[in-house]
Design a protein around this motif. Sequence first.
Motif, PDB file in Angstrom:
ATOM      1  N   LYS A   1      55.956  39.141  34.605  1.00 37.26           N
ATOM      2  CA  LYS A   1      54.491  39.049  34.684  1.00 37.26           C
ATOM      3  C   LYS A   1      53.972  37.894  33.837  1.00 37.26           C
ATOM      4  O   LYS A   1      53.197  37.049  34.314  1.00 37.26           O
ATOM      5  N   CYS A   2      54.416  37.835  32.593  1.00 36.08           N
ATOM      6  CA  CYS A   2      53.940  36.781  31.690  1.00 36.08           C
ATOM      7  C   CYS A   2      54.393  35.405  32.173  1.00 36.08           C
ATOM      8  O   CYS A   2      53.621  34.438  32.140  1.00 36.08           O
ATOM      9  N   TRP A   3      55.637  35.326  32.618  1.00 36.19           N
ATOM     10  CA  TRP A   3      56.191  34.052  33.091  1.00 36.19           C
ATOM     11  C   TRP A   3      55.361  33.532  34.261  1.00 36.19           C
ATOM     12  O   TRP A   3      55.030  32.345  34.346  1.00 36.19           O
ATOM     13  N   LEU A   4      54.991  34.434  35.155  1.00 35.64           N
ATOM     14  CA  LEU A   4      54.203  34.045  36.336  1.00 35.64           C
ATOM     15  C   LEU A   4      52.770  33.692  35.944  1.00 35.64           C
ATOM     16  O   LEU A   4      52.211  32.701  36.421  1.00 35.64           O
ATOM     17  N   LEU A   5      52.183  34.502  35.049  1.00 32.77           N
ATOM     18  CA  LEU A   5      50.810  34.213  34.598  1.00 32.77           C
ATOM     19  C   LEU A   5      50.740  32.844  33.927  1.00 32.77           C
ATOM     20  O   LEU A   5      49.729  32.154  34.014  1.00 32.77           O
TER      21      LEU A   5
ATOM     22  N   VAL B   1      61.148  36.173  25.674  1.00 34.37           N
ATOM     23  CA  VAL B   1      60.428  37.080  24.766  1.00 34.37           C
ATOM     24  C   VAL B   1      59.349  36.282  24.030  1.00 34.37           C
ATOM     25  O   VAL B   1      58.191  36.698  23.954  1.00 34.37           O
ATOM     26  N   ALA B   2      59.733  35.119  23.531  1.00 34.63           N
ATOM     27  CA  ALA B   2      58.782  34.300  22.771  1.00 34.63           C
ATOM     28  C   ALA B   2      57.577  33.920  23.632  1.00 34.63           C
ATOM     29  O   ALA B   2      56.428  33.979  23.173  1.00 34.63           O
ATOM     30  N   ALA B   3      57.831  33.567  24.892  1.00 34.76           N
ATOM     31  CA  ALA B   3      56.726  33.169  25.775  1.00 34.76           C
ATOM     32  C   ALA B   3      55.802  34.355  26.044  1.00 34.76           C
ATOM     33  O   ALA B   3      54.573  34.226  26.022  1.00 34.76           O
ATOM     34  N   ALA B   4      56.389  35.524  26.265  1.00 33.88           N
ATOM     35  CA  ALA B   4      55.567  36.708  26.556  1.00 33.88           C
ATOM     36  C   ALA B   4      54.750  37.113  25.330  1.00 33.88           C
ATOM     37  O   ALA B   4      53.575  37.466  25.444  1.00 33.88           O
ATOM     38  N   VAL B   5      55.386  37.039  24.158  1.00 33.61           N
ATOM     39  CA  VAL B   5      54.676  37.353  22.912  1.00 33.61           C
ATOM     40  C   VAL B   5      53.514  36.372  22.732  1.00 33.61           C
ATOM     41  O   VAL B   5      52.398  36.764  22.383  1.00 33.61           O
TER      42      VAL B   5
ATOM     43  N   ASN C   1      47.116  43.209  33.262  1.00 35.90           N
ATOM     44  CA  ASN C   1      47.399  44.236  34.266  1.00 35.90           C
ATOM     45  C   ASN C   1      47.922  43.640  35.565  1.00 35.90           C
ATOM     46  O   ASN C   1      48.049  44.352  36.566  1.00 35.90           O
ATOM     47  N   TYR C   2      48.228  42.349  35.544  1.00 35.16           N
ATOM     48  CA  TYR C   2      48.761  41.718  36.760  1.00 35.16           C
ATOM     49  C   TYR C   2      49.976  42.509  37.252  1.00 35.16           C
ATOM     50  O   TYR C   2      50.886  42.830  36.460  1.00 35.16           O
ATOM     51  N   GLY C   3      49.968  42.859  38.523  1.00 32.81           N
ATOM     52  CA  GLY C   3      51.089  43.602  39.108  1.00 32.81           C
ATOM     53  C   GLY C   3      51.027  45.103  38.874  1.00 32.81           C
ATOM     54  O   GLY C   3      51.806  45.857  39.445  1.00 32.81           O
ATOM     55  N   HIS C   4      50.085  45.544  38.031  1.00 34.01           N
ATOM     56  CA  HIS C   4      50.100  46.950  37.629  1.00 34.01           C
ATOM     57  C   HIS C   4      49.346  47.878  38.578  1.00 34.01           C
ATOM     58  O   HIS C   4      49.496  49.089  38.502  1.00 34.01           O
ATOM     59  N   THR C   5      48.508  47.330  39.458  1.00 33.05           N
ATOM     60  CA  THR C   5      47.737  48.228  40.343  1.00 33.05           C
ATOM     61  C   THR C   5      48.697  48.974  41.275  1.00 33.05           C
ATOM     62  O   THR C   5      48.681  50.202  41.339  1.00 33.05           O
TER      63      THR C   5
ATOM     64  N   LEU D   1      62.183  54.422  40.035  1.00 33.41           N
ATOM     65  CA  LEU D   1      61.929  53.071  39.548  1.00 33.41           C
ATOM     66  C   LEU D   1      61.659  53.100  38.055  1.00 33.41           C
ATOM     67  O   LEU D   1      60.904  53.935  37.576  1.00 33.41           O
ATOM     68  N   ALA D   2      62.268  52.173  37.319  1.00 30.47           N
ATOM     69  CA  ALA D   2      61.870  51.963  35.934  1.00 30.47           C
ATOM     70  C   ALA D   2      60.490  51.297  35.982  1.00 30.47           C
ATOM     71  O   ALA D   2      60.143  50.644  36.984  1.00 30.47           O
ATOM     72  N   HIS D   3      59.693  51.456  34.917  1.00 32.58           N
ATOM     73  CA  HIS D   3      58.343  50.863  34.918  1.00 32.58           C
ATOM     74  C   HIS D   3      58.398  49.365  35.254  1.00 32.58           C
ATOM     75  O   HIS D   3      57.600  48.877  36.048  1.00 32.58           O
ATOM     76  N   GLY D   4      59.365  48.677  34.680  1.00 34.04           N
ATOM     77  CA  GLY D   4      59.468  47.229  34.917  1.00 34.04           C
ATOM     78  C   GLY D   4      59.759  46.904  36.371  1.00 34.04           C
ATOM     79  O   GLY D   4      59.333  45.864  36.889  1.00 34.04           O
ATOM     80  N   GLU D   5      60.489  47.786  37.031  1.00 31.63           N
ATOM     81  CA  GLU D   5      60.787  47.563  38.449  1.00 31.63           C
ATOM     82  C   GLU D   5      59.532  47.780  39.286  1.00 31.63           C
ATOM     83  O   GLU D   5      59.268  47.034  40.235  1.00 31.63           O
ATOM     84  N   ALA D   6      58.754  48.802  38.919  1.00 34.08           N
ATOM     85  CA  ALA D   6      57.495  49.045  39.628  1.00 34.08           C
ATOM     86  C   ALA D   6      56.558  47.843  39.434  1.00 34.08           C
ATOM     87  O   ALA D   6      55.877  47.416  40.376  1.00 34.08           O
ATOM     88  N   VAL D   7      56.538  47.293  38.237  1.00 38.79           N
ATOM     89  CA  VAL D   7      55.697  46.117  37.974  1.00 38.79           C
ATOM     90  C   VAL D   7      56.175  44.933  38.823  1.00 38.79           C
ATOM     91  O   VAL D   7      55.364  44.201  39.407  1.00 38.79           O
ATOM     92  N   ALA D   8      57.500  44.768  38.924  1.00 40.99           N
ATOM     93  CA  ALA D   8      58.043  43.651  39.710  1.00 40.99           C
ATOM     94  C   ALA D   8      57.587  43.760  41.167  1.00 40.99           C
ATOM     95  O   ALA D   8      57.133  42.771  41.769  1.00 40.99           O
TER      96      ALA D   8
END
Length: 352
Positions: free
Chosen positions: A186-190, A207-211, A232-236, A253-260
């Motif tokens: 999400k962060c990488w895409l944003l 990690v550094a980029a997302a932080v 919240n990008y991807g979270h709806t 699905l793990a939360h991260g997979e649902a976000v993907a």
Amino acid sequence: VVVVRVTVDLAERSYDVVVEPGARHQLAALVAARAPRAAAVAIVASERIQRQPWFDLDPGVASSVVTVPDGEGAKRLETVEALCTRFAEMGLSRRDLIVSAGGGAATDVAGFAAAVYLRGVAVVHVATSLVAQVDAAIGGKTGVNLAVGKNLVGAFHQPLGVLCDLETLATLPERERRCGLGEIAKCWLLEGHDANELRERGEAAWVAAAVGLKATIVSADERESGARALLNYGHTLAHALEAEQLGGHEIDLAHGEAVAIGLAFAVRLAWRLGRVAESEVARHDAVLDALGLPRTLPDGLSHERLLAAMGRDKKAHHSLSFVLDGPDGFELVSGIDPAQVLAALEEFEGER
Ligand SMILES: NC(=O)c1ccc[n+]([C@@H]2O[C@H](COP(=O)([O-])OP(=O)(O)OC[C@H]3O[C@@H](n4cnc5c(N)ncnc54)[C@H](O)[C@@H]3O)[C@@H](O)[C@H]2O)c1
């Protein structure tokens, strides 16, 4: 070696997030600098965290480890009562400090206990899961669950500092890692990066980029009115998929997979609405593929039910709202025609 110190800029409540292998060893220096009057520290961690080879935290002053249940099960009011009772028994005063060690569940419940014990004592997060490092430990949101829903009780309570120790990630189970990778995607895409940069730079840099992104957004918008909504990008769709999962549907699905999956869907919706070129869809797919994350809908879900669940999402105030990419960059778009969303879902299903 990646060493990053990012400041969350909130005037007198500003603090640093350190991303570094071995960052936990900076705890004593952080306590000395930010809480010089602290004479006692309560370190809140589950037994599982206490068993890890890297669990050797030294705050530099007298400390006790307070055990909480592991993972999501810790996020209960019961735990808050138990924690505050222990703090009182230890004689922890307002000048003392609480340290959370663990994943997002630990930072959430310890952060909330810190927010309410004696009406607020200082907290430092030693974030050990990818989700805690890139998301939960930063921004001051704390809280616990009720039987009727997640995160329904909580408080904003900014920490004095966050230590994201990259060494601790070595023991993180793969499924937990995937949870964090969804947020990283999400962060990488944003941030507008592509899959090539992702492969070139490696996990510590992700990690550094997302932080960095979360710190920037929280600094600009502490309480989630504007910019923070972008997170919240991807979270709806992700939340709708998770609601189906809770409803007993056969998806795992793990939360991260649902976000993907939510990210892959959001960019397709943006494309359908004429907001982005097809190359943007390709950029999303390549980043998700590079992280080994799913980007198609699980089998056999009712689109109508997903649509209804997306309408119920607490962040969708009236009609359907999505964070979408577009000519002016990413923004929260409200008033999206449900028929368009349904059509995008049908088309998305067809890609499986
Ligand atoms: N406050 C916020 O802004 C925010 C943001 C995102 C998520 N959250 C919350 O965070 C929670 C999810 O966080 P999570 O994904 O870290 O889950 P988690 O805290 O439940 O941790 C998952 C598991 O991994 C273990 N673990 C953590 N670090 C480890 C390590 N280095 N080695 C081995 N095991 C380790 C934990 O003990 C636990 O068993 C949810 O409750 C969510 O609501 C909060």
